[in-house]
Motif scaffolding. Sequence first.
Motif, PDB file in Angstrom:
ATOM      1  N   GLN A   1     -35.172  67.258 -47.863  1.00  0.00           N
ATOM      2  CA  GLN A   1     -33.851  67.746 -47.694  1.00  0.00           C
ATOM      3  C   GLN A   1     -33.590  69.267 -46.789  1.00  0.00           C
ATOM      4  OE1 GLN A   1     -31.037  66.133 -48.582  1.00  0.00           O
ATOM      5  NE2 GLN A   1     -29.484  67.657 -48.162  1.00  0.00           N
ATOM      6  N   VAL A   2     -32.965  69.082 -45.847  1.00  0.00           N
ATOM      7  CA  VAL A   2     -32.830  70.150 -44.972  1.00  0.00           C
ATOM      8  C   VAL A   2     -31.461  71.059 -45.034  1.00  0.00           C
ATOM      9  CG1 VAL A   2     -32.711  70.727 -42.482  1.00  0.00           C
ATOM     10  CG2 VAL A   2     -34.081  68.923 -43.127  1.00  0.00           C
ATOM     11  N   GLN A   3     -31.618  72.217 -45.369  1.00  0.00           N
ATOM     12  CA  GLN A   3     -30.473  73.285 -45.431  1.00  0.00           C
ATOM     13  C   GLN A   3     -30.180  73.882 -44.118  1.00  0.00           C
ATOM     14  OE1 GLN A   3     -31.514  75.162 -49.288  1.00  0.00           O
ATOM     15  NE2 GLN A   3     -29.778  73.833 -50.132  1.00  0.00           N
ATOM     16  N   LEU A   4     -29.178  73.989 -43.608  1.00  0.00           N
ATOM     17  CA  LEU A   4     -28.726  74.996 -42.411  1.00  0.00           C
ATOM     18  C   LEU A   4     -27.809  75.883 -42.928  1.00  0.00           C
ATOM     19  CD1 LEU A   4     -27.943  71.891 -40.120  1.00  0.00           C
ATOM     20  CD2 LEU A   4     -30.070  73.156 -40.040  1.00  0.00           C
ATOM     21  N   VAL A   5     -28.186  77.244 -42.749  1.00  0.00           N
ATOM     22  CA  VAL A   5     -27.363  78.234 -43.143  1.00  0.00           C
ATOM     23  C   VAL A   5     -26.818  78.980 -41.727  1.00  0.00           C
ATOM     24  CG1 VAL A   5     -27.095  80.374 -44.375  1.00  0.00           C
ATOM     25  CG2 VAL A   5     -28.580  78.579 -45.360  1.00  0.00           C
ATOM     26  N   GLU A   6     -25.648  79.126 -41.383  1.00  0.00           N
ATOM     27  CA  GLU A   6     -25.016  79.736 -40.507  1.00  0.00           C
ATOM     28  C   GLU A   6     -24.588  81.500 -40.939  1.00  0.00           C
ATOM     29  OE1 GLU A   6     -23.060  75.697 -40.156  1.00  0.00           O
ATOM     30  OE2 GLU A   6     -23.357  77.356 -41.712  1.00  0.00           O
ATOM     31  N   SER A   7     -24.854  82.286 -40.004  1.00  0.00           N
ATOM     32  CA  SER A   7     -24.370  83.722 -40.009  1.00  0.00           C
ATOM     33  C   SER A   7     -23.865  84.058 -38.689  1.00  0.00           C
ATOM     34  CB  SER A   7     -25.499  84.359 -40.552  1.00  0.00           C
ATOM     35  OG  SER A   7     -26.655  84.482 -39.546  1.00  0.00           O
ATOM     36  N   GLY A   8     -23.212  85.329 -38.765  1.00  0.00           N
ATOM     37  CA  GLY A   8     -22.684  85.986 -37.616  1.00  0.00           C
ATOM     38  C   GLY A   8     -21.446  85.792 -37.161  1.00  0.00           C
ATOM     39  N   GLY A   9     -20.658  85.221 -38.108  1.00  0.00           N
ATOM     40  CA  GLY A   9     -19.265  85.167 -37.748  1.00  0.00           C
ATOM     41  C   GLY A   9     -18.592  86.551 -38.099  1.00  0.00           C
ATOM     42  N   GLY A  10     -17.164  86.432 -37.752  1.00  0.00           N
ATOM     43  CA  GLY A  10     -16.627  87.654 -38.293  1.00  0.00           C
ATOM     44  C   GLY A  10     -15.172  87.838 -37.277  1.00  0.00           C
ATOM     45  N   CYS A  22     -27.956  79.816 -36.857  1.00  0.00           N
ATOM     46  CA  CYS A  22     -28.211  78.835 -37.749  1.00  0.00           C
ATOM     47  C   CYS A  22     -29.964  78.885 -38.272  1.00  0.00           C
ATOM     48  CB  CYS A  22     -27.711  77.594 -37.425  1.00  0.00           C
ATOM     49  SG  CYS A  22     -27.907  76.273 -38.468  1.00  0.00           S
ATOM     50  N   ALA A  23     -30.092  79.035 -39.411  1.00  0.00           N
ATOM     51  CA  ALA A  23     -31.386  78.943 -40.015  1.00  0.00           C
ATOM     52  C   ALA A  23     -31.702  77.563 -40.705  1.00  0.00           C
ATOM     53  CB  ALA A  23     -31.705  80.014 -40.805  1.00  0.00           C
ATOM     54  N   ALA A  24     -32.795  76.681 -40.257  1.00  0.00           N
ATOM     55  CA  ALA A  24     -32.973  75.483 -40.900  1.00  0.00           C
ATOM     56  C   ALA A  24     -34.402  75.970 -41.945  1.00  0.00           C
ATOM     57  CB  ALA A  24     -33.493  74.749 -40.107  1.00  0.00           C
ATOM     58  N   SER A  25     -34.211  75.278 -43.286  1.00  0.00           N
ATOM     59  CA  SER A  25     -34.882  75.488 -44.287  1.00  0.00           C
ATOM     60  C   SER A  25     -36.172  74.594 -44.009  1.00  0.00           C
ATOM     61  CB  SER A  25     -34.592  74.980 -45.514  1.00  0.00           C
ATOM     62  OG  SER A  25     -34.105  73.638 -45.465  1.00  0.00           O
ATOM     63  N   SER A  26     -36.226  73.904 -42.873  1.00  0.00           N
ATOM     64  CA  SER A  26     -37.566  73.037 -42.510  1.00  0.00           C
ATOM     65  C   SER A  26     -37.667  73.101 -41.218  1.00  0.00           C
ATOM     66  CB  SER A  26     -37.240  71.788 -43.027  1.00  0.00           C
ATOM     67  OG  SER A  26     -38.170  70.686 -42.573  1.00  0.00           O
ATOM     68  N   ASN A  27     -38.947  73.018 -40.608  1.00  0.00           N
ATOM     69  CA  ASN A  27     -39.255  72.822 -39.268  1.00  0.00           C
ATOM     70  C   ASN A  27     -39.122  71.388 -38.672  1.00  0.00           C
ATOM     71  OD1 ASN A  27     -41.367  71.716 -40.177  1.00  0.00           O
ATOM     72  ND2 ASN A  27     -42.906  73.091 -39.475  1.00  0.00           N
ATOM     73  N   THR A  74     -40.085  78.061 -33.199  1.00  0.00           N
ATOM     74  CA  THR A  74     -40.932  78.941 -34.077  1.00  0.00           C
ATOM     75  C   THR A  74     -40.158  79.349 -35.307  1.00  0.00           C
ATOM     76  OG1 THR A  74     -42.149  79.470 -32.173  1.00  0.00           O
ATOM     77  CG2 THR A  74     -42.643  80.740 -34.116  1.00  0.00           C
ATOM     78  N   ASN A  75     -39.075  79.875 -35.256  1.00  0.00           N
ATOM     79  CA  ASN A  75     -38.330  80.109 -36.395  1.00  0.00           C
ATOM     80  C   ASN A  75     -37.341  79.245 -36.914  1.00  0.00           C
ATOM     81  OD1 ASN A  75     -39.525  83.025 -36.357  1.00  0.00           O
ATOM     82  ND2 ASN A  75     -38.565  83.532 -34.612  1.00  0.00           N
ATOM     83  N   SER A  76     -37.200  78.252 -36.297  1.00  0.00           N
ATOM     84  CA  SER A  76     -36.454  77.116 -36.863  1.00  0.00           C
ATOM     85  C   SER A  76     -34.972  77.502 -36.832  1.00  0.00           C
ATOM     86  CB  SER A  76     -36.781  76.655 -38.140  1.00  0.00           C
ATOM     87  OG  SER A  76     -38.099  76.089 -38.304  1.00  0.00           O
ATOM     88  N   THR A  77     -34.502  78.073 -35.752  1.00  0.00           N
ATOM     89  CA  THR A  77     -33.148  78.702 -35.483  1.00  0.00           C
ATOM     90  C   THR A  77     -32.592  78.089 -34.581  1.00  0.00           C
ATOM     91  OG1 THR A  77     -33.939  80.532 -34.660  1.00  0.00           O
ATOM     92  CG2 THR A  77     -33.584  80.854 -37.001  1.00  0.00           C
ATOM     93  N   VAL A  78     -31.204  77.966 -34.436  1.00  0.00           N
ATOM     94  CA  VAL A  78     -30.437  77.932 -33.118  1.00  0.00           C
ATOM     95  C   VAL A  78     -29.253  78.735 -33.284  1.00  0.00           C
ATOM     96  CG1 VAL A  78     -28.820  76.183 -34.331  1.00  0.00           C
ATOM     97  CG2 VAL A  78     -29.248  76.023 -31.890  1.00  0.00           C
ATOM     98  N   SER A  79     -28.968  79.201 -32.019  1.00  0.00           N
ATOM     99  CA  SER A  79     -28.023  80.452 -31.914  1.00  0.00           C
ATOM    100  C   SER A  79     -26.757  80.092 -30.893  1.00  0.00           C
ATOM    101  CB  SER A  79     -28.647  81.716 -31.453  1.00  0.00           C
ATOM    102  OG  SER A  79     -29.630  82.138 -32.259  1.00  0.00           O
ATOM    103  N   LEU A  80     -25.949  80.618 -30.845  1.00  0.00           N
ATOM    104  CA  LEU A  80     -24.643  80.447 -30.207  1.00  0.00           C
ATOM    105  C   LEU A  80     -24.209  81.858 -29.655  1.00  0.00           C
ATOM    106  CD1 LEU A  80     -22.988  78.252 -28.636  1.00  0.00           C
ATOM    107  CD2 LEU A  80     -21.281  78.766 -30.663  1.00  0.00           C
ATOM    108  N   GLN A  81     -24.500  82.318 -28.541  1.00  0.00           N
ATOM    109  CA  GLN A  81     -24.003  83.497 -28.005  1.00  0.00           C
ATOM    110  C   GLN A  81     -22.543  83.254 -27.451  1.00  0.00           C
ATOM    111  OE1 GLN A  81     -25.153  86.664 -28.099  1.00  0.00           O
ATOM    112  NE2 GLN A  81     -23.209  87.353 -27.137  1.00  0.00           N
TER     113      GLN A  81
END
Length: 111
Positions: A1-10, A22-27, A74-81
Amino acid sequence: QVQLVESGGGLVQPGGSLRLSCAASSNIFIFYNMAWYSQAPGNQRELVATITKGGITLYADSVKRRFTISRDNTNSTVSLQMNTLKPDDTAVYFCSVAQWWGQGTQVTVAS
């Protein structure tokens, strides 16, 4: 099971910038394309940007030249600038990998 956790809103003023992550719990995600979607109140969820496992990007016309999607396998993340934000960008933003979705992060663009 993969969990995705977003951050950075506001809350940000028009013309401002935010960076969503967005950080994924699995690679496992390195084998998939990844995407960001947005959903404004009363609207359907819409694709904002995608990035393939090879790094090829695709953007909605409304965000071209303002938003940049990137991934760090490497860090299992995706970002949106997000730059030059507009009130119309106000929405909940979700990251997505295959059938998995994050819980969303609110972005509000207002004076």
